[in-house]
Write a protein that holds these residues in place. Structure first.
Motif, PDB file in Angstrom:
ATOM      1  N   ARG A 128     -16.299 -16.008   1.564  1.00 52.11           N
ATOM      2  CA  ARG A 128     -15.471 -15.011   0.457  1.00 52.11           C
ATOM      3  C   ARG A 128     -15.593 -15.660  -1.052  1.00 52.11           C
ATOM      4  O   ARG A 128     -15.368 -16.712  -1.203  1.00 52.11           O
TER       5      ARG A 128
ATOM      6  N   GLN B  98     -13.934 -14.355  -4.499  1.00 50.01           N
ATOM      7  CA  GLN B  98     -12.848 -13.520  -4.896  1.00 50.01           C
ATOM      8  C   GLN B  98     -12.231 -14.070  -6.175  1.00 50.01           C
ATOM      9  O   GLN B  98     -12.303 -15.221  -6.436  1.00 50.01           O
ATOM     10  N   ARG B  99     -11.248 -13.323  -6.878  1.00 52.03           N
ATOM     11  CA  ARG B  99     -10.598 -13.588  -8.035  1.00 52.03           C
ATOM     12  C   ARG B  99      -9.190 -14.126  -7.814  1.00 52.03           C
ATOM     13  O   ARG B  99      -8.768 -14.885  -8.247  1.00 52.03           O
ATOM     14  N   GLU B 100      -8.685 -13.384  -6.542  1.00 50.97           N
ATOM     15  CA  GLU B 100      -7.425 -13.696  -6.365  1.00 50.97           C
ATOM     16  C   GLU B 100      -7.173 -15.128  -5.531  1.00 50.97           C
ATOM     17  O   GLU B 100      -8.138 -15.505  -4.864  1.00 50.97           O
TER      18      GLU B 100
ATOM     19  N   PHE C  17      -5.528 -17.577  -2.316  1.00 47.29           N
ATOM     20  CA  PHE C  17      -5.527 -17.228  -1.085  1.00 47.29           C
ATOM     21  C   PHE C  17      -4.400 -18.253  -0.381  1.00 47.29           C
ATOM     22  O   PHE C  17      -3.768 -19.030  -1.072  1.00 47.29           O
TER      23      PHE C  17
ATOM     24  N   GLU D 174     -23.046 -15.505  -3.078  1.00 50.90           N
ATOM     25  CA  GLU D 174     -23.036 -15.366  -1.605  1.00 50.90           C
ATOM     26  C   GLU D 174     -24.124 -15.645  -0.648  1.00 50.90           C
ATOM     27  O   GLU D 174     -23.843 -16.334   0.400  1.00 50.90           O
TER      28      GLU D 174
ATOM     29  N   ILE E 245     -13.691 -20.191   0.701  1.00 58.39           N
ATOM     30  CA  ILE E 245     -13.533 -19.123  -0.095  1.00 58.39           C
ATOM     31  C   ILE E 245     -13.654 -19.900  -1.361  1.00 58.39           C
ATOM     32  O   ILE E 245     -13.208 -20.858  -1.646  1.00 58.39           O
TER      33      ILE E 245
ATOM     34  N   ARG F 261     -13.172 -19.043  -5.673  1.00 57.63           N
ATOM     35  CA  ARG F 261     -12.588 -18.105  -6.565  1.00 57.63           C
ATOM     36  C   ARG F 261     -13.392 -18.141  -8.155  1.00 57.63           C
ATOM     37  O   ARG F 261     -14.118 -19.330  -8.365  1.00 57.63           O
TER      38      ARG F 261
END
Lengths: 151, 83
Positions: free
Chosen positions: A3, A5-7, A9, A57, A79, A81
């Motif tokens: 993953r 992602q900006r957010e 975890f 990815e 993950i 970010r």
């Protein structure tokens, strides 16, 4: 699983989800990378991570597939970010699960070393003197090289 | 070909991406970088030290001898610093 992602975890929730429903798993290893408040000798007030959508990815999936080839893993998770982060913020989570600890620990170490030299991310730092791009560390290449030596 | 630039290479060149027709003298990564340097002082400055430049063609790392074709996605960037 990969993953990007900006957010943020939730480490506990991620590790629980990784092993849920698989009683074969006897050990989980994890690495969590955080934003440091020092870069060299300067104070870092924030970090911005840029990446190459698509290739990021692809490379992470290749690295994960390689770890699964080398060690008998039951589950793995990366993950990473991007965007602007502050000291103490989480940047990356690598977690590996296996029936025994050796495979989980080695695969986790392999994944974070390879990720640092192969995944197309770039950091820029904000310091009291202004913004600057983080330079590659020779130690990171050496850390990855270690895994290419066949024993 | 579709060119992408990242990190300080993007900042120095002044654009994140551009679509360019493949010139006849460009056949591999090395000749592409040589040609790009002639496109302006910003390119020449960004690409002056190729030891700090990495190239990916169609999202795989490649070396200077890698062949370049017109439909390729070619990304040019500094060594990665994630993790």
């Amino acid at each position: 699983m990969i993953r990007v992602q900006r957010e943020d975890f939730d480490v506990g929730a991620e590790l629980e989800a990784l092993t849920k429903g698989n009683p074969r798993i006897g050990g989980v290893a994890s690495f969590i990378g955080l934003v440091r408040d020092m870069g060299g000798s300067d104070r870092v007030t924030a970090l911005t991570l840029e990446h190459y959508p698509g290739m990021t990815e692809k490379k992470l999936a290749e690295i994960e597939a390689e770890a699964n080839k080398r060690w008998p893993l039951d589950a793995s998770l990366i993950i990473h970010r991007y965007g602007r982060l502050e000291p103490g913020d989480r940047i990356v989570l690598v977690a590996t699960a296996s029936p025994h600890r050796e495979a989980a620990l080695a695969a986790c170490h392999f994944l974070i070393d390879w990720l640092k030299t192969d995944a197309p991310f770039w950091k820029s730092e904000e310091t009291p003197e202004g913004k600057r791009w983080v330079e590659k560390r020779a130690e990171d290449d050496a850390a990855t090289q270690r895994w290419t030596i066949k024993s | 070909m579709h060119l992408l630039y990242f990190a300080w290479l993007r900042a120095k060149i002044g654009t994140a991406e551009e679509e360019l027709a493949l010139p006849s003298q460009v056949h591999d990564v090395k000749s592409l970088l040589d040609w790009l340097k002639t496109r302006g002082p910003n390119y020449a400055e960004a690409l002056k030290d190729l030891g700090t430049v990495r190239v990916a063609v169609n999202q795989d790392y490649v070396g200077p001898e890698h062949r370049v074709r017109d439909g390729d996605e070619i990304a040019i960037f500094p060594p990665v610093t994630g993790g």
